[in-house]
Write an enzyme that holds these catalytic residues in place. Structure first.
Site, PDB file in Angstrom:
ATOM      1  N   PHE A  54     -59.022  43.338 -86.502  1.00  0.00           N
ATOM      2  CA  PHE A  54     -59.168  42.151 -85.643  1.00  0.00           C
ATOM      3  C   PHE A  54     -58.465  42.442 -84.329  1.00  0.00           C
ATOM      4  O   PHE A  54     -57.262  42.690 -84.293  1.00  0.00           O
ATOM      5  CB  PHE A  54     -58.552  40.899 -86.291  1.00  0.00           C
ATOM      6  CG  PHE A  54     -58.845  39.645 -85.503  1.00  0.00           C
ATOM      7  CD1 PHE A  54     -59.856  38.788 -85.886  1.00  0.00           C
ATOM      8  CD2 PHE A  54     -58.132  39.347 -84.346  1.00  0.00           C
ATOM      9  CE1 PHE A  54     -60.152  37.640 -85.143  1.00  0.00           C
ATOM     10  CE2 PHE A  54     -58.425  38.211 -83.589  1.00  0.00           C
ATOM     11  CZ  PHE A  54     -59.427  37.357 -83.997  1.00  0.00           C
TER      12      PHE A  54
ATOM     13  N   LYS B  82     -48.678  36.776 -78.606  1.00  0.00           N
ATOM     14  CA  LYS B  82     -48.031  35.974 -79.673  1.00  0.00           C
ATOM     15  C   LYS B  82     -46.527  35.783 -79.444  1.00  0.00           C
ATOM     16  O   LYS B  82     -46.148  35.107 -78.514  1.00  0.00           O
ATOM     17  CB  LYS B  82     -48.325  36.594 -81.040  1.00  0.00           C
ATOM     18  CG  LYS B  82     -49.836  36.485 -81.396  1.00  0.00           C
ATOM     19  CD  LYS B  82     -50.050  36.522 -82.881  1.00  0.00           C
ATOM     20  CE  LYS B  82     -51.496  36.690 -83.261  1.00  0.00           C
ATOM     21  NZ  LYS B  82     -52.070  35.510 -83.893  1.00  0.00           N
TER      22      LYS B  82
ATOM     23  N   THR C  86     -56.945  35.737 -62.251  1.00  0.00           N
ATOM     24  CA  THR C  86     -56.196  34.768 -61.445  1.00  0.00           C
ATOM     25  C   THR C  86     -54.704  34.778 -61.799  1.00  0.00           C
ATOM     26  O   THR C  86     -53.855  35.031 -60.951  1.00  0.00           O
ATOM     27  CB  THR C  86     -56.733  33.332 -61.670  1.00  0.00           C
ATOM     28  OG1 THR C  86     -58.121  33.326 -61.433  1.00  0.00           O
ATOM     29  CG2 THR C  86     -56.027  32.356 -60.742  1.00  0.00           C
TER      30      THR C  86
HETATM   31  O1  PSZ Z   1     -59.207  33.405 -85.693  1.00  0.00           O
HETATM   32  C1  PSZ Z   1     -58.630  33.871 -84.695  1.00  0.00           C
HETATM   33  O2  PSZ Z   1     -59.095  33.879 -83.545  1.00  0.00           O
HETATM   34  C2  PSZ Z   1     -57.324  34.502 -84.890  1.00  0.00           C
HETATM   35  S1  PSZ Z   1     -56.437  34.207 -86.244  1.00  0.00           S
HETATM   36  C3  PSZ Z   1     -55.265  35.301 -85.797  1.00  0.00           C
HETATM   37  C4  PSZ Z   1     -55.537  35.882 -84.636  1.00  0.00           C
HETATM   38  C5  PSZ Z   1     -56.721  35.410 -84.107  1.00  0.00           C
HETATM   39  N1  PSZ Z   1     -54.779  36.872 -84.127  1.00  0.00           N
HETATM   40  C6  PSZ Z   1     -55.011  37.336 -82.843  1.00  0.00           C
HETATM   41  C7  PSZ Z   1     -55.001  38.776 -82.536  1.00  0.00           C
HETATM   42  C8  PSZ Z   1     -54.466  39.731 -83.418  1.00  0.00           C
HETATM   43  O3  PSZ Z   1     -53.931  39.375 -84.581  1.00  0.00           O
HETATM   44  C9  PSZ Z   1     -54.525  41.082 -83.059  1.00  0.00           C
HETATM   45  C10 PSZ Z   1     -53.963  42.143 -83.959  1.00  0.00           C
HETATM   46  N2  PSZ Z   1     -55.095  41.446 -81.898  1.00  0.00           N
HETATM   47  C11 PSZ Z   1     -55.608  40.557 -81.050  1.00  0.00           C
HETATM   48  C12 PSZ Z   1     -55.581  39.209 -81.338  1.00  0.00           C
HETATM   49  C13 PSZ Z   1     -56.169  38.253 -80.366  1.00  0.00           C
HETATM   50  O4  PSZ Z   1     -55.172  37.459 -79.813  1.00  0.00           O
HETATM   51  P1  PSZ Z   1     -55.528  36.036 -79.231  1.00  0.00           P
HETATM   52  O5  PSZ Z   1     -55.876  35.149 -80.385  1.00  0.00           O
HETATM   53  O6  PSZ Z   1     -54.273  35.638 -78.535  1.00  0.00           O
HETATM   54  O7  PSZ Z   1     -56.655  36.215 -78.294  1.00  0.00           O
END
Ligand code: PSZ
Length: 490
Positions: free
Chosen positions: A208, A348, A372
């Site tokens: 992910f 995070k 931006t």
């Molecule tokens: O369902 C979702 O969109 C979720 S639930 C947990 C996440 C996203 N985690 C985000 C995440 C991550 O765990 C890793 C390893 N890389 C990138 C991301 C993306 O981060 P955000 O959500 O801030 O865009």
């Protein structure tokens, strides 16, 4: 036990300039244990869910929180339930809720101005911006990475890091100081080669990396994230799936590493033959959303060796693992890599997104990696105080102490309830345990909630632990007690 110590917190609140509401802090200490008054979601949460449904699909909403009353490791919901939170907003809360030191940050007027005057950082950064980057973010930069690009969230950090990798790759092909050709300039405008070259990024099954289009092309944890969205023809390799406990399955797990690494090499060669060469590999140190799948230090060292051999960039995505929960600031520090990775993305617990990289991944031309806001100085002020507290309270050590208690307790439970639990794993408090089936997993998470624990699942089978860094020994004991109680009820 700082949270439980009322006099200390009162002392902090008295010291705050302009804060006369000492009572607020005195009443806002963690409860001794979780308090569950209603079913969850309770009636007030359900009513709010109806209101939200008028505007959007509220299907993912578990409960509505009361962030004024949430405190430390306890998430308070709108129905007055106080849940011990080991999910921490999908692993994104470093010091728990309403930490007095963080409440204090914006009582300072200069900091408040930094919060409300949000600049377009790429063009009008504040006078203190370079110093802030040096003294805050670069203090925790992974060894060997001396450059930094700030962004907003995890997805956009990866998205821009991928672009940096492609730009680096083409620059190495083209030659350092060679200008773009007219054909490149024209063809990129209509998404055609050579300006928009056929290049790829290798990712892993179960990974992910985010939900924006580029990041989504490297995300493979659930179909619901991807379906209906066009994507790239990029290679996807197997990620190790280990047998636990690790010390009893060393030979089998080493063979699993070998199998996955061979697949990586095959795919690199395959895509080279197909004229879609691999410019980079993106990988999580522990696949989080995909089910807390670990890769061994040796797997990562060999992966780096493959990258070096093929002149491919290695991007380690520390969005979920970064910020201390594994007992080190960055999980890849556990791997003893021969060299630093080329790019490390974060978000995070770090409050803002971004990536550390070395000079070669910085485009020569301005405006190529840009948007931006490019981050948020207000969040950097919070990060500064978070890092101060981590240091002063030695929280990375705390994470290891609490994590060891939790892990040992989970292994004991696993032995006692072997028909329900298996494969306890992880580092620090970044832990997970598998359930016997997806149904059992979902049922256990619900039972845990009824018993006052806010936990989260990942993959099909795992329950993951992602508490704040302020999660102490007594919290681990509560988790284990409630876990046992829930297992008995299954
Ligand atoms: O369902 C979702 O969109 C979720 S639930 C947990 C996440 C996203 N985690 C985000 C995440 C991550 O765990 C890793 C390893 N890389 C990138 C991301 C993306 O981060 P955000 O959500 O801030 O865009």
């Amino acid at each position: 036990m700082r949270y439980l110590s009322v006099p200390k917190i009162l002392r902090v609140s008295r010291a705050l300039p302009g804060c006369s509401n000492a009572k607020y802090f005195a009443t806002n200490v963690e409860p001794k244990e979780p308090v569950v008054k209603t079913s969850i979601p309770g009636p007030k949460s359900l009513q709010l869910k109806k209101e939200l449904a008028e505007l959007q699909n509220p299907g993912s909403v578990q409960l509505f929180a009361d962030y004024e009353k949430s405190i430390g490791n306890y998430l308070c919901d709108v129905d007055g339930n106080m849940l011990l939170d080991v999910y921490a907003q999908i692993s994104s809360v470093p010091l728990g809720y309403n930490h007095p030191r963080l409440l204090n940050v914006f009582r300072n007027e200069a900091n408040l101005k930094s919060l409300i005057n949000r600049p377009a950082l790429g063009v009008f950064p504040g006078k203190d911006w370079p110093q802030k980057l040096h003294s805050i973010l670069m203090q925790v930069a992974p060894k060997g990475l001396n450059n930094l690009t700030t962004m907003m969230c995890g997805s956009c950090s990866n998205e821009n890091a991928y672009k940096s990798i492609f730009m680096w790759y083409r620059r190495t092909q083209r030659g350092e100081n060679i200008d773009f050709t007219e054909l490149e300039k024209e063809s990129c405008m209509i998404n055609m080669a050579p300006g928009a070259p056929k290049l790829s990024l290798l990712s892993f099954k179960g990974a992910f990396h985010g939900r924006t289009l580029g990041a989504l092309a490297t995300t493979h944890s659930k179909y619901i994230h991807k379906i209906d969205v066009p994507s790239f023809d990029w290679p996807i390799a197997s990620f190790p799936q280990y047998k636990y406990p690790l010390h009893e399955n060393e030979r089998e797990n080493a063979a699993e590493d070998k199998r996955c690494l061979a697949e990586v090499e095959d795919l690199i060669n395959d895509y080279k033959r197909r004229d879609i060469p691999v410019a980079g590999i993106v990988v999580e140190p522990i696949q989080s959303e995909g089910g807390d799948n670990e890769g061994s230090p040796n797997f990562f060292r060999q992966l780096q060796a493959i990258c070096k051999k093929n002149n491919i960039a290695l991007l380690i995505d520390e969005v979920q693992t970064g910020g201390g929960a594994t007992g080190k600031m960055w999980c890849h520090e556990h791997f003893d890599l021969e060299q630093s990775p080329d790019v490390v993305t974060f978000s995070k617990k770090m409050q803002l997104g971004g990536f550390f990289h070395n000079q070669s991944f910085q485009p020569k031309e301005s405006y190529r990696i840009f948007n931006t806001w490019m981050g948020d100085p207000g969040k950097v002020l919070l990060l500064q105080e978070i890092l101060n507290v981590i240091k002063e309270e030695d929280l990375l050590k705390q994470v290891n102490i609490s994590g060891n208690i939790l892990k040992k307790g989970l292994i004991d439970l696993e032995n006692e309830y072997s028909h329900l639990l298996n494969s306890t794993r992880g580092r620090g408090t970044f832990l997970a345990v598998n359930c016997s089936s997806p149904k059992a997993r979902d049922e256990l998470i619900n039972k845990l909630k009824e018993n006052g624990l806010q936990a989260g699942g990942c993959g099909d089978l795992a329950i993951r632990f992602r508490p704040a860094l302020t999660f102490k020994e007594h919290h681990a004991q509560i988790v284990l007690d409630r876990f046992r109680k829930s297992l008995k009820q299954m």
